[in-house]
Design a protein around this motif. Structure first.
Motif, PDB file in Angstrom:
ATOM      1  N   HIS A 226     -23.744   4.657 -44.861  1.00 31.73           N
ATOM      2  CA  HIS A 226     -24.036   5.741 -45.805  1.00 31.73           C
ATOM      3  C   HIS A 226     -24.213   5.188 -47.225  1.00 31.73           C
ATOM      4  O   HIS A 226     -24.972   5.730 -48.018  1.00 31.73           O
TER       5      HIS A 226
ATOM      6  N   GLY B  98     -27.305  11.946 -44.343  1.00 28.81           N
ATOM      7  CA  GLY B  98     -25.956  11.492 -44.018  1.00 28.81           C
ATOM      8  C   GLY B  98     -25.466  12.059 -42.697  1.00 28.81           C
ATOM      9  O   GLY B  98     -24.874  11.344 -41.877  1.00 28.81           O
TER      10      GLY B  98
ATOM     11  N   CYS C  63     -23.180  12.064 -48.964  1.00 29.95           N
ATOM     12  CA  CYS C  63     -24.423  11.300 -48.824  1.00 29.95           C
ATOM     13  C   CYS C  63     -25.634  12.226 -48.922  1.00 29.95           C
ATOM     14  O   CYS C  63     -26.629  11.911 -49.582  1.00 29.95           O
TER      15      CYS C  63
END
Length: 386
Positions: free
Chosen positions: A208, A282, A364
Motif C-alpha cells: 500500500h 487499496g 490508501c
C-alpha cells in the motif's frame, strides 16, 4: 461487545476461537459449525441481492451526469484500481508460494471435515454472474432512459440492502468468524493459518506504500510538482482515514488537502466525493492478496486469466461499497464465490482479514484520491487551453 467497534469484535472472536477450540468438546464445536452452515446459506442467498442493490443505483448515479470530465475521472479511477490489483497479483505470485506450506492446506481440509448437525438449503434467486449482468443492464438502462420510477425503486432497494448488511450481517460476523477459527483450532491447525497471514499482512502493508508512491510520482510528473510534497500534503487525510476507516467521513479533510496541492476548487469538489466511491485501489490490493493466499492454501486455480477476470469484476462490484460498513468485503463475496470458487469458510477468512486491515485500505484509497485529482486537474486545464 456491542459497545466495541467491528474490528475489536473480530479480533476478540479470533482470539476466543483459538483459546476455546483447544478445550471445547466436539459436540459443542459442531453446534457452531451448524450455525456457520446456516449463516453461510443465508449469506449465499444475499450475495446476488447485494450485488444488484449496490451496483444498479451506483451505475445509474454515475451515468446521469455524463460528460468528458466524468468519463475521465471514472476511467482513471477504475484503471488505477485494476493496476493495484494486478500489482498485488504479480507480487503475490512471486512471494506467496514461499510463505505457504502443505500443512496449511491440510488445515483447511481438516476444518471442513467437521460436519453440522443438520443443513438447511436456501437457494439464491440469481447466481452471481446473472446478478452482475442484470446489474449492468438495469443500471445502464436507467442511466440512458432517465427513468425516475426505476431509479427511485433501486435507490430504496439499496437502502434495504445497506440496512440488511448493517443489522443482519455485520453484527453476526464476529460469531461466524469465531466458529471458523474454533473449527480450525479444534483440528489443531489454526496456528499455521495465522502464521501465514501474519506474513501476508506485512507484504500488504508494504504494497500500500508502493501504490501511494507510484500514484504521486505519476501525478507529480504530469503536474511538474514535487511528488513527495504532494504526498506529504495528503497525510492529514491519510491519518484521518486511519482513525475513521471511512472514505465518506474523510471527504472534508481530503478536499481541503487536495486544494492545498494546487487543484482548482471546481475539480477538487468534483473529484474527491466521486473518487471516494469509485477509487478503491487499496481495497482492491488487499482483497486480491488475501484471495490469492486462500487459493494457494486451498489448492484452487490461480492463473493470470482467472485473476484478471476476478480483478476486473471486483473493480465494478465494489462501486459504492465504501459507503457501507464492511461493504467492500460484502460486495467482494460475489466474485470470490462466482469466479474463484471460494466456499463459505474461505469467504469468512477473507472478510476477517479485510476488516482487520480496513483502516489501511481506506487510508490508501483516500490519499490516492488526491493524486488522481492532481492528474485530472492537469489534464482538464490542458484540454481547456487547447
Amino acid at each position: 461487545m456491542k459497545k466495541q467497534g467491528l474490528l475489536p469484535r473480530i479480533l476478540i472472536a479470533i482470539v476466543m476461537g483459538i483459546l476455546i477450540g483447544d478445550v471445547l468438546p466436539e459436540a459443542w464445536v459442531r453446534v457452531f459449525v451448524t450455525f456457520n452452515d446456516l449463516f453461510s446459506q443465508f449469506l449465499g442467498f444475499l450475495i446476488p441481492l447485494i450485488i444488484v442493490g449496490l451496483i444498479v443505483p451506483a451505475i445509474a448515479d454515475i451515468g446521469r451526469s455524463a460528460g468528458r470530465l466524468l468519463l475521465l475521472t471514472v476511467g482513471l479511477a477504475y484503471a488505477d484500481t485494476i493496476i493495484a490489483g494486478l500489482l498485488a497479483f504479480a507480487t503475490g505470485t512471486i512471494l506467496f508460494p514461499m510463505l505457504i506450506d502443505t500443512e496449511v492446506s491440510m488445515a483447511v481440509e481438516k476444518a471442513d471435515a467437521l460436519q453440522p448437525y443438520f443443513r438447511l438449503q436456501i437457494p439464491a434467486i440469481l447466481d452471481v454472474m446473472a446478478a452482475l449482468v442484470s446489474s449492468f443492464v438495469i443500471g445502464i438502462g436507467i442511466a440512458y432512459t432517465d427513468s425516475p420510477a426505476l431509479k427511485k425503486g433501486f435507490t430504496e432497494f439499496r437502502t434495504i440492502i445497506e440496512k440488511t448488511i448493517q443489522v443482519a450481517i455485520i453484527p453476526i460476523l464476529p460469531l461466524y468468524i469465531f466458529g471458523i477459527f474454533l473449527g480450525m483450532t479444534y483440528t489443531g491447525e489454526a496456528y499455521h493459518i495465522i502464521l501465514v497471514f501474519a506474513k501476508i499482512i506485512c507484504i500488504i502493508f508494504l504494497l500500500h506504500i508502493v501504490i501511494l508512491l507510484y500514484e504521486f510520482l505519476i501525478a507529480g510528473g504530469l503536474a511538474r510538482k514535487n511528488p513527495l510534497r504532494l504526498l506529504l500534503n495528503m497525510l492529514p487525510a491519510y491519518f484521518t482515514a486511519l482513525g475513521t476507516s471511512s472514505s465518506a467521513a474523510t471527504i472534508p479533510v481530503t478536499l481541503r488537502q487536495t486544494k492545498r496541492n494546487g487543484v482548482s476548487d471546481e475539480i477538487a469538489s468534483f473529484c474527491v466525493p466521486l473518487c471516494a466511491t469509485i477509487h478503491i485501489s487499496g481495497s482492491m490490493m488487499k482483497i486480491t492478496c488475501c484471495a490469492l493466499t486462500v487459493c494457494l492454501i486451498c489448492g484452487l486455480p490461480h492463473d493470470f486469466p482467472l485473476f484478471l477476470h476476478f480483478i476486473m469484476l471486483l473493480g465494478v462490484c465494489m462501486i459504492a461499497a465504501p459507503g457501507v460498513p464492511g461493504g467492500a468485503a460484502m460486495a467482494a463475496l460475489g466474485p470470490l464465490a462466482g469466479v474463484l470458487g471460494f466456499n463459505p469458510n474461505a469467504q469468512a477468512i477473507i472478510v476477517a482479514l479485510y476488516i482487520a486491515m480496513d483502516s489501511f485500505g481506506t487510508a490508501c484509497n483516500v490519499t490516492g484520491d488526491g493524486a488522481l485529482a492532481v492528474i485530472i486537474d492537469k489534464l482538464h486545464r490542458k484540454s481547456r487551453n487547447d
